[in-house]
Design a protein around this motif. Sequence first.
Motif, PDB file in Angstrom:
ATOM      1  N   ALA A 180      30.272  43.779  11.435  1.00  0.00           N
ATOM      2  CA  ALA A 180      31.400  43.166  12.142  1.00  0.00           C
ATOM      3  C   ALA A 180      31.685  41.766  11.594  1.00  0.00           C
ATOM      4  N   TYR A 181      30.637  41.021  11.230  1.00  0.00           N
ATOM      5  CA  TYR A 181      30.848  39.710  10.625  1.00  0.00           C
ATOM      6  C   TYR A 181      31.649  39.819   9.333  1.00  0.00           C
ATOM      7  N   ALA A 193      31.623  50.974  15.173  1.00  0.00           N
ATOM      8  CA  ALA A 193      30.741  49.811  15.104  1.00  0.00           C
ATOM      9  C   ALA A 193      30.784  48.982  16.383  1.00  0.00           C
ATOM     10  N   GLU A 194      31.973  48.716  16.912  1.00  0.00           N
ATOM     11  CA  GLU A 194      32.076  47.889  18.110  1.00  0.00           C
ATOM     12  C   GLU A 194      31.406  48.558  19.311  1.00  0.00           C
ATOM     13  N   LEU A 218      22.423  45.476  11.510  1.00  0.00           N
ATOM     14  CA  LEU A 218      23.284  46.124  10.530  1.00  0.00           C
ATOM     15  C   LEU A 218      24.723  46.213  11.055  1.00  0.00           C
ATOM     16  N   PHE A 219      24.869  46.583  12.320  1.00  0.00           N
ATOM     17  CA  PHE A 219      26.203  46.731  12.898  1.00  0.00           C
ATOM     18  C   PHE A 219      26.833  45.376  13.228  1.00  0.00           C
ATOM     19  N   ALA A 240      28.196  46.969  21.397  1.00  0.00           N
ATOM     20  CA  ALA A 240      28.146  46.841  22.856  1.00  0.00           C
ATOM     21  C   ALA A 240      26.918  47.548  23.421  1.00  0.00           C
ATOM     22  N   ALA A 241      26.596  48.715  22.865  1.00  0.00           N
ATOM     23  CA  ALA A 241      25.430  49.467  23.333  1.00  0.00           C
ATOM     24  C   ALA A 241      24.133  48.708  23.060  1.00  0.00           C
ATOM     25  N   THR A 242      24.062  48.021  21.930  1.00  0.00           N
ATOM     26  CA  THR A 242      22.846  47.254  21.619  1.00  0.00           C
ATOM     27  C   THR A 242      22.677  46.082  22.582  1.00  0.00           C
ATOM     28  N   VAL A 243      23.786  45.454  22.961  1.00  0.00           N
ATOM     29  CA  VAL A 243      23.718  44.355  23.934  1.00  0.00           C
ATOM     30  C   VAL A 243      23.212  44.880  25.274  1.00  0.00           C
ATOM     31  N   LEU A 244      23.762  46.007  25.704  1.00  0.00           N
ATOM     32  CA  LEU A 244      23.341  46.631  26.959  1.00  0.00           C
ATOM     33  C   LEU A 244      21.868  47.003  26.905  1.00  0.00           C
TER      34      LEU A 244
END
Length: 217
Positions: A140-141, A100-101, A135-136, A105-109
């Motif tokens: 994490a939340y 998930a983490e 969703l991811f 990170a990939a979505t932020v990038l």
Amino acid sequence: MAIHRSHAIRFACAGPLLLAGTNAALAHHAMGGLLPQTFGQGMLSGLAHPVIGMDHFAFVVAVGITAALAGRVWGLTLPFIGGTLAGCLIHLVGVTLPVAELVIAATVLLLGAIIATNRELPALMLGVLFAGAGLFHGWAYGESIFGAEQTPLIAYVVGFTLIQLVVAVLSGFVTRWVIDSDAARRMNVRLVGAAVAGMGLVLFVGHVEGVLFAGIK
């Protein structure tokens, strides 16, 4: 006056991301890693998690910017909010999302790169991207509230939903103001996207290294 206004625009766009970076050490937990026990603690933790987590905050800001560039601040923000709610709930029922983490990170990038390169994507594609990423992020939340009683749990969910909505919509409105006031200032928005992409790249590389060298001390 024009010079001062330009500085104000840059601060409004980039300031939240700098704030997120300085708070990264807080490790996403307003309660110091302790499980919220009351309604107030749950609300505080919910409001704080998307803000003190560098990856989450950068993505929420980027959601607002991208939604504004697509001309659908509310229409594209809501799928992301819905995705985070769904992600949190599936965590609470015991479903595990792999890596998930790394995906976060990939979505932020990815979203930062979309803004920085001024790519225009169909609203439907963006909506699916936002919902899937949500969703991811929501999963994490859920880590911070897993095992809590019903009252702090409800407060936590309400808290992170409200703060994400406020941050994303505010980022969207600021973006629209920047572009409408002077089309040439669109470059300022792209620079914020580049900053988000840079954060995402650093986080992504860090998580990849953690996976590859997990057994090395």
